[in-house]
Design an enzyme around this catalytic site. Structure first.
Site, PDB file in Angstrom:
ATOM      1  N   GLY A 143      47.512  40.352  33.717  1.00  0.00           N
ATOM      2  CA  GLY A 143      48.817  41.296  33.444  1.00  0.00           C
ATOM      3  C   GLY A 143      48.739  42.406  32.506  1.00  0.00           C
ATOM      4  O   GLY A 143      49.518  43.486  31.835  1.00  0.00           O
ATOM      5  N   ASP A 201      40.048  45.583  37.434  1.00  0.00           N
ATOM      6  CA  ASP A 201      39.635  45.078  35.979  1.00  0.00           C
ATOM      7  C   ASP A 201      38.649  43.091  36.477  1.00  0.00           C
ATOM      8  O   ASP A 201      38.564  42.543  35.457  1.00  0.00           O
ATOM      9  CB  ASP A 201      40.499  44.679  35.216  1.00  0.00           C
ATOM     10  CG  ASP A 201      40.200  44.448  33.702  1.00  0.00           C
ATOM     11  OD1 ASP A 201      38.351  45.124  33.341  1.00  0.00           O
ATOM     12  OD2 ASP A 201      40.757  43.746  32.930  1.00  0.00           O
ATOM     13  N   ASP A 259      43.425  36.902  48.217  1.00  0.00           N
ATOM     14  CA  ASP A 259      42.695  37.013  48.596  1.00  0.00           C
ATOM     15  C   ASP A 259      41.706  37.968  48.770  1.00  0.00           C
ATOM     16  O   ASP A 259      42.271  38.201  50.393  1.00  0.00           O
ATOM     17  CB  ASP A 259      41.603  35.756  48.576  1.00  0.00           C
ATOM     18  CG  ASP A 259      40.297  34.938  49.262  1.00  0.00           C
ATOM     19  OD1 ASP A 259      39.275  36.776  48.476  1.00  0.00           O
ATOM     20  OD2 ASP A 259      39.546  34.616  49.752  1.00  0.00           O
ATOM     21  N   LYS A 288      35.610  48.107  37.079  1.00  0.00           N
ATOM     22  CA  LYS A 288      35.304  47.936  36.010  1.00  0.00           C
ATOM     23  C   LYS A 288      33.568  47.571  36.063  1.00  0.00           C
ATOM     24  O   LYS A 288      33.498  46.889  37.145  1.00  0.00           O
ATOM     25  CB  LYS A 288      35.273  46.713  34.941  1.00  0.00           C
ATOM     26  CG  LYS A 288      34.330  46.199  34.193  1.00  0.00           C
ATOM     27  CD  LYS A 288      35.566  45.437  33.145  1.00  0.00           C
ATOM     28  CE  LYS A 288      36.085  43.829  33.917  1.00  0.00           C
ATOM     29  NZ  LYS A 288      36.300  43.002  32.894  1.00  0.00           N
ATOM     30  N   PHE A 293      46.357  45.476  32.583  1.00  0.00           N
ATOM     31  CA  PHE A 293      46.350  46.539  33.037  1.00  0.00           C
ATOM     32  C   PHE A 293      47.499  46.634  33.030  1.00  0.00           C
ATOM     33  O   PHE A 293      48.494  47.675  32.990  1.00  0.00           O
ATOM     34  CB  PHE A 293      45.421  46.373  34.283  1.00  0.00           C
ATOM     35  CG  PHE A 293      43.728  47.143  34.094  1.00  0.00           C
ATOM     36  CD1 PHE A 293      43.327  46.942  32.636  1.00  0.00           C
ATOM     37  CD2 PHE A 293      43.572  48.036  34.485  1.00  0.00           C
ATOM     38  CE1 PHE A 293      42.015  47.358  32.061  1.00  0.00           C
ATOM     39  CE2 PHE A 293      42.082  48.067  34.875  1.00  0.00           C
ATOM     40  CZ  PHE A 293      41.454  47.827  33.023  1.00  0.00           C
TER      41      PHE A 293
END
EC number: 2.1.1.166
Length: 276
Positions: A52, A114, A90, A154, A54
């Site tokens: 959590g 991320d 998912d 990222k 971000f």
């Protein structure tokens, strides 16, 4: 020479001190400050949201008039803010987008990721897996972002990174490569930022809103309505009229039968022509 890995470095300790769940909070905070990607009242989607880090920053950016959605394979502990919605999703499952849209039906102004692979220490393999995750996140972004929206993800730098950059440049007006200060010196991770999603690239952003669904249904309705129209156009009534028009001709053909032999010859000639 890069410093050895220290899991409890400056940013780790700072995050703990400020009540942040992960050091990654400082990374997204820097990106948001430098590029002004969000405003109050907007919607943001965070992929790979656990634990959590971000999401804490993103939730504050959009405020209580906005919405912050976070999804991950692992549960995200509640932030205690009603405009923050999380779910276990998912992204490889066929129903992933439907799950996201149950949390927020409309398009997002920003999609962040991320996500990182489980590294094995083989650089080329780790890079390839990282690229797969970015492309998966980009696919979700194209289907959920509003035109003009932004994408942050990222990625591990590697030999195929220029290819990814070109893919982003084909979809966004601006592309930036950012290495926030909170990234460890020993890490080869960077963040790619795409700003201004082009309308042609926003493949399913309109369908992210539930409103267009009835529109497409109503569009198909006139199509079914046109079926009777074409049926009425091809109604066999004119054909029947032609048949009825030919019916009175039969007595006219019989009339010469009572006439001279020449008349009979003409009738036979006409019959042979019709046979041909």
């Amino acid at each position: 020479m890069a410093k050895p890995y220290d899991p409890k470095d400056f940013y780790y300790r700072k995050a703990k001190k400020e009540g942040l769940r992960a050091r990654s909070a400082f990374k997204i905070d820097e990106i948001l400050r430098r590029h002004r990607l969000l405003r109050k009242g907007q919607a943001v989607l965070d992929l790979g949201a656990a634990p959590g880090g971000f999401l804490q920053i993103l939730a504050d950016e959009v405020g209580e008039t906005g919405v912050a959605v976070g999804v991950d394979l692992e549960p995200v502990r509640r932030l205690g803010k009603p405009w923050v919605k999380t779910a276990i999703v998912d992204l490889l499952s066929p129903g992933a987008l439907d799950q996201i849209r149950t949390l927020h039906a409309g398009p997002f102004q920003l999609v962040t990721s991320d996500m990182a692979p489980k590294t094995i220490g083989v650089k080329i393999t780790d890079e390839a897996r990282s690229l797969e995750l970015v492309r998966m996140a980009l696919d979700v972004a194209e289907k959920t972002l509003a035109p003009g929206g932004a994408f942050v993800a990222k990625v591990f730098m590697g030999g195929e990174f220029p290819v990814l950059k070109k893919e982003l440049q084909a979809r966004f007006d601006e592309v930036h490569v950012i290495r926030p200060e909170a990234v460890r010196e020993s890490s080869y991770e960077v963040y790619v930022l795409g700003k201004g999603l082009r309308r042609a690239a926003a493949r399913a952003a309109p369908t992210a809103n539930a409103t267009p669904t009835p529109t497409s249904t109503s569009t198909s309705t006139p199509t079914s309505t046109s079926t009777p129209t074409s049926t009425s156009t091809s109604t066999p009534a004119p054909t029947l009229t032609q048949t009825q028009t030919q019916t009175p001709k039969k007595p006219a053909r019989r009339a010469p039968a009572k006439a001279s032999t020449a008349g009979k010859a003409k009738a036979k000639t006409g019959a042979s022509r019709r046979t041909r």
